[in-house]
Design a protein around this motif. Structure first.
Motif, PDB file in Angstrom:
ATOM      1  N   THR A 167     -11.471 -40.526  40.467  1.00 52.46           N
ATOM      2  CA  THR A 167     -12.653 -39.580  40.779  1.00 52.46           C
ATOM      3  C   THR A 167     -13.067 -39.527  42.338  1.00 52.46           C
ATOM      4  O   THR A 167     -14.230 -38.817  42.392  1.00 52.46           O
ATOM      5  CB  THR A 167     -13.954 -40.072  39.622  1.00 52.46           C
ATOM      6  N   GLY A 168     -12.652 -40.419  42.851  1.00 47.78           N
ATOM      7  CA  GLY A 168     -12.989 -40.227  44.512  1.00 47.78           C
ATOM      8  C   GLY A 168     -13.929 -41.351  44.631  1.00 47.78           C
ATOM      9  O   GLY A 168     -14.234 -41.373  46.094  1.00 47.78           O
ATOM     10  N   GLN A 169     -14.175 -41.928  43.838  1.00 50.18           N
ATOM     11  CA  GLN A 169     -15.457 -43.266  43.964  1.00 50.18           C
ATOM     12  C   GLN A 169     -14.827 -44.447  44.348  1.00 50.18           C
ATOM     13  O   GLN A 169     -13.759 -44.845  43.814  1.00 50.18           O
ATOM     14  CB  GLN A 169     -16.234 -43.352  42.833  1.00 50.18           C
ATOM     15  N   ILE A 170     -15.252 -45.247  45.265  1.00 51.38           N
ATOM     16  CA  ILE A 170     -14.678 -46.604  45.518  1.00 51.38           C
ATOM     17  C   ILE A 170     -14.817 -47.609  44.562  1.00 51.38           C
ATOM     18  O   ILE A 170     -15.913 -47.721  44.093  1.00 51.38           O
ATOM     19  CB  ILE A 170     -15.490 -46.969  46.853  1.00 51.38           C
ATOM     20  N   ASN A 171     -13.772 -48.185  44.218  1.00 51.52           N
ATOM     21  CA  ASN A 171     -13.641 -49.394  43.223  1.00 51.52           C
ATOM     22  C   ASN A 171     -13.894 -50.725  43.921  1.00 51.52           C
ATOM     23  O   ASN A 171     -13.093 -51.242  44.589  1.00 51.52           O
ATOM     24  CB  ASN A 171     -11.969 -49.343  42.705  1.00 51.52           C
ATOM     25  N   TYR A 172     -15.363 -50.770  44.138  1.00 50.36           N
ATOM     26  CA  TYR A 172     -15.946 -52.089  44.764  1.00 50.36           C
ATOM     27  C   TYR A 172     -15.469 -53.408  44.372  1.00 50.36           C
ATOM     28  O   TYR A 172     -15.286 -54.511  45.001  1.00 50.36           O
ATOM     29  CB  TYR A 172     -17.371 -51.904  44.879  1.00 50.36           C
ATOM     30  N   GLN A 173     -15.136 -53.332  42.906  1.00 42.97           N
ATOM     31  CA  GLN A 173     -14.728 -54.511  42.228  1.00 42.97           C
ATOM     32  C   GLN A 173     -13.109 -55.085  42.724  1.00 42.97           C
ATOM     33  O   GLN A 173     -12.909 -56.086  43.098  1.00 42.97           O
ATOM     34  CB  GLN A 173     -14.605 -54.416  40.755  1.00 42.97           C
ATOM     35  N   LEU A 174     -12.368 -53.849  43.039  1.00 46.82           N
ATOM     36  CA  LEU A 174     -11.024 -54.123  43.479  1.00 46.82           C
ATOM     37  C   LEU A 174     -11.080 -54.445  44.907  1.00 46.82           C
ATOM     38  O   LEU A 174     -10.214 -55.462  45.306  1.00 46.82           O
ATOM     39  CB  LEU A 174     -10.150 -53.026  43.225  1.00 46.82           C
ATOM     40  N   LEU A 175     -11.978 -53.833  45.564  1.00 50.96           N
ATOM     41  CA  LEU A 175     -12.242 -54.382  46.848  1.00 50.96           C
ATOM     42  C   LEU A 175     -12.596 -55.658  47.304  1.00 50.96           C
ATOM     43  O   LEU A 175     -12.267 -56.563  47.835  1.00 50.96           O
ATOM     44  CB  LEU A 175     -13.184 -53.533  47.656  1.00 50.96           C
ATOM     45  N   GLN A 176     -13.485 -56.119  46.279  1.00 45.25           N
ATOM     46  CA  GLN A 176     -14.118 -57.557  46.422  1.00 45.25           C
ATOM     47  C   GLN A 176     -13.007 -58.745  45.926  1.00 45.25           C
ATOM     48  O   GLN A 176     -13.103 -59.488  46.627  1.00 45.25           O
ATOM     49  CB  GLN A 176     -15.385 -57.782  45.453  1.00 45.25           C
ATOM     50  N   ASN A 177     -12.087 -58.164  45.009  1.00 44.28           N
ATOM     51  CA  ASN A 177     -11.262 -58.892  44.601  1.00 44.28           C
ATOM     52  C   ASN A 177     -10.078 -59.197  45.651  1.00 44.28           C
ATOM     53  O   ASN A 177      -9.555 -60.495  45.845  1.00 44.28           O
ATOM     54  CB  ASN A 177     -10.366 -58.560  43.421  1.00 44.28           C
ATOM     55  N   MET A 178      -9.617 -58.255  46.291  1.00 46.64           N
ATOM     56  CA  MET A 178      -8.981 -58.384  47.539  1.00 46.64           C
ATOM     57  C   MET A 178      -9.481 -59.401  48.737  1.00 46.64           C
ATOM     58  O   MET A 178      -8.762 -60.088  49.247  1.00 46.64           O
ATOM     59  CB  MET A 178      -8.464 -57.037  48.180  1.00 46.64           C
ATOM     60  N   ALA A 179     -10.827 -59.115  49.031  1.00 49.40           N
ATOM     61  CA  ALA A 179     -11.559 -60.037  49.789  1.00 49.40           C
ATOM     62  C   ALA A 179     -11.506 -61.324  49.647  1.00 49.40           C
ATOM     63  O   ALA A 179     -11.351 -62.287  50.362  1.00 49.40           O
ATOM     64  CB  ALA A 179     -13.077 -59.434  50.058  1.00 49.40           C
ATOM     65  N   GLN A 180     -11.606 -61.861  48.214  1.00 56.20           N
ATOM     66  CA  GLN A 180     -11.659 -63.137  47.799  1.00 56.20           C
ATOM     67  C   GLN A 180     -10.185 -63.520  47.391  1.00 56.20           C
ATOM     68  O   GLN A 180     -10.231 -65.098  47.260  1.00 56.20           O
ATOM     69  CB  GLN A 180     -12.645 -63.180  46.722  1.00 56.20           C
ATOM     70  N   ASN A 181      -9.277 -62.939  47.134  1.00 53.87           N
ATOM     71  CA  ASN A 181      -7.994 -63.403  46.895  1.00 53.87           C
ATOM     72  C   ASN A 181      -7.192 -64.123  48.014  1.00 53.87           C
ATOM     73  O   ASN A 181      -6.837 -63.527  49.150  1.00 53.87           O
ATOM     74  CB  ASN A 181      -6.996 -62.036  46.508  1.00 53.87           C
ATOM     75  N   PRO A 182      -6.943 -65.174  48.044  1.00 49.87           N
ATOM     76  CA  PRO A 182      -6.215 -65.980  49.102  1.00 49.87           C
ATOM     77  C   PRO A 182      -4.788 -65.633  49.359  1.00 49.87           C
ATOM     78  O   PRO A 182      -4.351 -65.729  50.575  1.00 49.87           O
ATOM     79  CB  PRO A 182      -5.988 -67.573  48.692  1.00 49.87           C
ATOM     80  N   GLN A 183      -4.203 -65.028  48.404  1.00 46.48           N
ATOM     81  CA  GLN A 183      -2.642 -64.465  48.435  1.00 46.48           C
ATOM     82  C   GLN A 183      -2.849 -63.151  49.501  1.00 46.48           C
ATOM     83  O   GLN A 183      -1.892 -62.945  50.190  1.00 46.48           O
ATOM     84  CB  GLN A 183      -2.165 -64.067  47.275  1.00 46.48           C
ATOM     85  N   ALA A 184      -4.125 -62.421  49.344  1.00 41.06           N
ATOM     86  CA  ALA A 184      -4.063 -61.239  50.135  1.00 41.06           C
ATOM     87  C   ALA A 184      -4.990 -61.457  51.473  1.00 41.06           C
ATOM     88  O   ALA A 184      -5.439 -60.456  52.127  1.00 41.06           O
ATOM     89  CB  ALA A 184      -4.859 -60.218  49.527  1.00 41.06           C
ATOM     90  N   ARG A 185      -4.807 -62.767  51.921  1.00 44.03           N
ATOM     91  CA  ARG A 185      -5.597 -63.039  52.910  1.00 44.03           C
ATOM     92  C   ARG A 185      -5.338 -62.388  54.289  1.00 44.03           C
ATOM     93  O   ARG A 185      -6.276 -62.104  55.141  1.00 44.03           O
ATOM     94  CB  ARG A 185      -5.935 -64.549  53.123  1.00 44.03           C
ATOM     95  N   SER A 186      -3.931 -62.597  54.555  1.00 45.11           N
ATOM     96  CA  SER A 186      -3.372 -61.790  55.515  1.00 45.11           C
ATOM     97  C   SER A 186      -3.783 -60.371  55.944  1.00 45.11           C
ATOM     98  O   SER A 186      -3.859 -59.834  56.806  1.00 45.11           O
ATOM     99  CB  SER A 186      -2.097 -62.181  55.844  1.00 45.11           C
ATOM    100  N   GLN A 187      -3.519 -59.819  54.915  1.00 38.79           N
ATOM    101  CA  GLN A 187      -3.875 -58.431  54.685  1.00 38.79           C
ATOM    102  C   GLN A 187      -5.236 -57.849  55.003  1.00 38.79           C
ATOM    103  O   GLN A 187      -5.649 -56.959  55.806  1.00 38.79           O
ATOM    104  CB  GLN A 187      -3.280 -57.804  53.192  1.00 38.79           C
ATOM    105  N   MET A 193     -19.176 -51.178  57.298  1.00 45.20           N
ATOM    106  CA  MET A 193     -17.838 -50.342  57.349  1.00 45.20           C
ATOM    107  C   MET A 193     -17.097 -50.460  55.896  1.00 45.20           C
ATOM    108  O   MET A 193     -16.564 -49.506  55.505  1.00 45.20           O
ATOM    109  CB  MET A 193     -16.911 -50.482  58.434  1.00 45.20           C
ATOM    110  N   VAL A 194     -17.124 -51.751  55.297  1.00 43.06           N
ATOM    111  CA  VAL A 194     -16.343 -51.900  54.305  1.00 43.06           C
ATOM    112  C   VAL A 194     -17.052 -51.573  52.872  1.00 43.06           C
ATOM    113  O   VAL A 194     -16.906 -50.610  51.962  1.00 43.06           O
ATOM    114  CB  VAL A 194     -15.967 -53.204  54.165  1.00 43.06           C
ATOM    115  N   PHE A 195     -18.255 -52.402  52.758  1.00 46.14           N
ATOM    116  CA  PHE A 195     -19.192 -52.230  51.595  1.00 46.14           C
ATOM    117  C   PHE A 195     -20.371 -51.273  51.726  1.00 46.14           C
ATOM    118  O   PHE A 195     -21.289 -51.231  50.734  1.00 46.14           O
ATOM    119  CB  PHE A 195     -19.540 -53.497  51.031  1.00 46.14           C
ATOM    120  N   GLY A 196     -20.582 -50.628  52.829  1.00 47.98           N
ATOM    121  CA  GLY A 196     -21.966 -49.732  53.102  1.00 47.98           C
ATOM    122  C   GLY A 196     -21.585 -48.641  52.219  1.00 47.98           C
ATOM    123  O   GLY A 196     -20.743 -48.272  51.448  1.00 47.98           O
ATOM    124  N   GLU A 197     -22.870 -47.663  52.469  1.00 44.89           N
ATOM    125  CA  GLU A 197     -23.002 -46.499  51.912  1.00 44.89           C
ATOM    126  C   GLU A 197     -21.972 -45.462  52.369  1.00 44.89           C
ATOM    127  O   GLU A 197     -21.327 -44.837  51.473  1.00 44.89           O
ATOM    128  CB  GLU A 197     -24.435 -45.847  52.086  1.00 44.89           C
TER     129      GLU A 197
END
Length: 200
Positions: free
Chosen positions: A132-152, A114-118
């Motif tokens: 452009t409407g495209q998902i920024n997967y790098q930003l998504l990956q950074n948030m998933a790995q960021n300890p400060q954004a863990r609760s979010q 649901m997060v990283f799929g097609e």
């Protein structure tokens, strides 16, 4: 006795002010809140719904109505909002119990899809899409790995898990609905039968 008669006005004012304070505190539900800090709103099939869960939904409903109406809510609207919030919290609990009974669950791989799929969830598309409407997967990956954004990130995963579970429940219900031939005949007769009456 004379002293008491001389201070009658003062005693009377003290009594009036005390009565006013007690009345105000009673109306604001302070006494019941002090007696029961973790009050339950309802019990659904043995499962207790806490006051804080009800209050959270009630506040969301209030904000939604105020945004729609653009002003203060009258007492009748307040009662309607309270009733809707109560119904919503009870229905949510019934739905959760039924999903648990049926064994409907969501795996981690489904959440990942649901997060990283097609075809990511609309919340992911809305929050992580670039100009452009495209998902920024790098930003998504950074948030998933960021300890400060863990609760979010955990809140986002829980939201997606609830959504997927409810979607599975809806699909199950829709797939089990059957319409018999008798139901179709009855519906046709109700739609196409007419009667005339004359009376004196």
């Amino acid at each position: 006795m004379n002293k008491l008669r001389q201070n009658t006005g003062v005693i009377l004012w003290i009594l009036v002010i005390s009565f006013g304070v007690i009345w105000t505190l009673q109306d604001s539900d302070v006494f019941s809140a002090m007696n029961q800090p973790n009050r339950s709103v309802a019990t659904v099939n043995g499962s207790v719904i806490q006051q804080q869960d009800y209050q959270r939904i009630l506040e969301r409903q209030r904000q939604r109505f105020q945004q729609q109406l653009g002003g203060d809510l009258n007492p009748r609207m307040q009662d309607r909002i309270r009733e809707q919030a109560y119904n919503q919290v009870v229905n949510q609990e019934l739905l959760q119990q039924e999903m648990s009974r049926l064994g409907i669950s969501v795996t981690d791989s489904e959440i990942e899809n649901m997060v990283f799929g097609e075809n990511p969830h609309r919340v992911i598309r809305r929050q992580f899409a670039d100009s452009t409407g495209q998902i920024n997967y790098q930003l998504l990956q950074n948030m998933a790995q960021n300890p400060q954004a863990r609760s979010q990130w955990i809140q986002l995963e829980e939201f997606l898990r609830r959504q997927r579970r409810q979607q599975k429940m809806s699909s199950l219900v829709q797939s089990t609905i059957q319409v018999s031939e008798q139901d179709i005949k009855n519906y046709y007769q109700r739609q196409n039968t007419s009667a005339t009456a004359r009376y004196v």
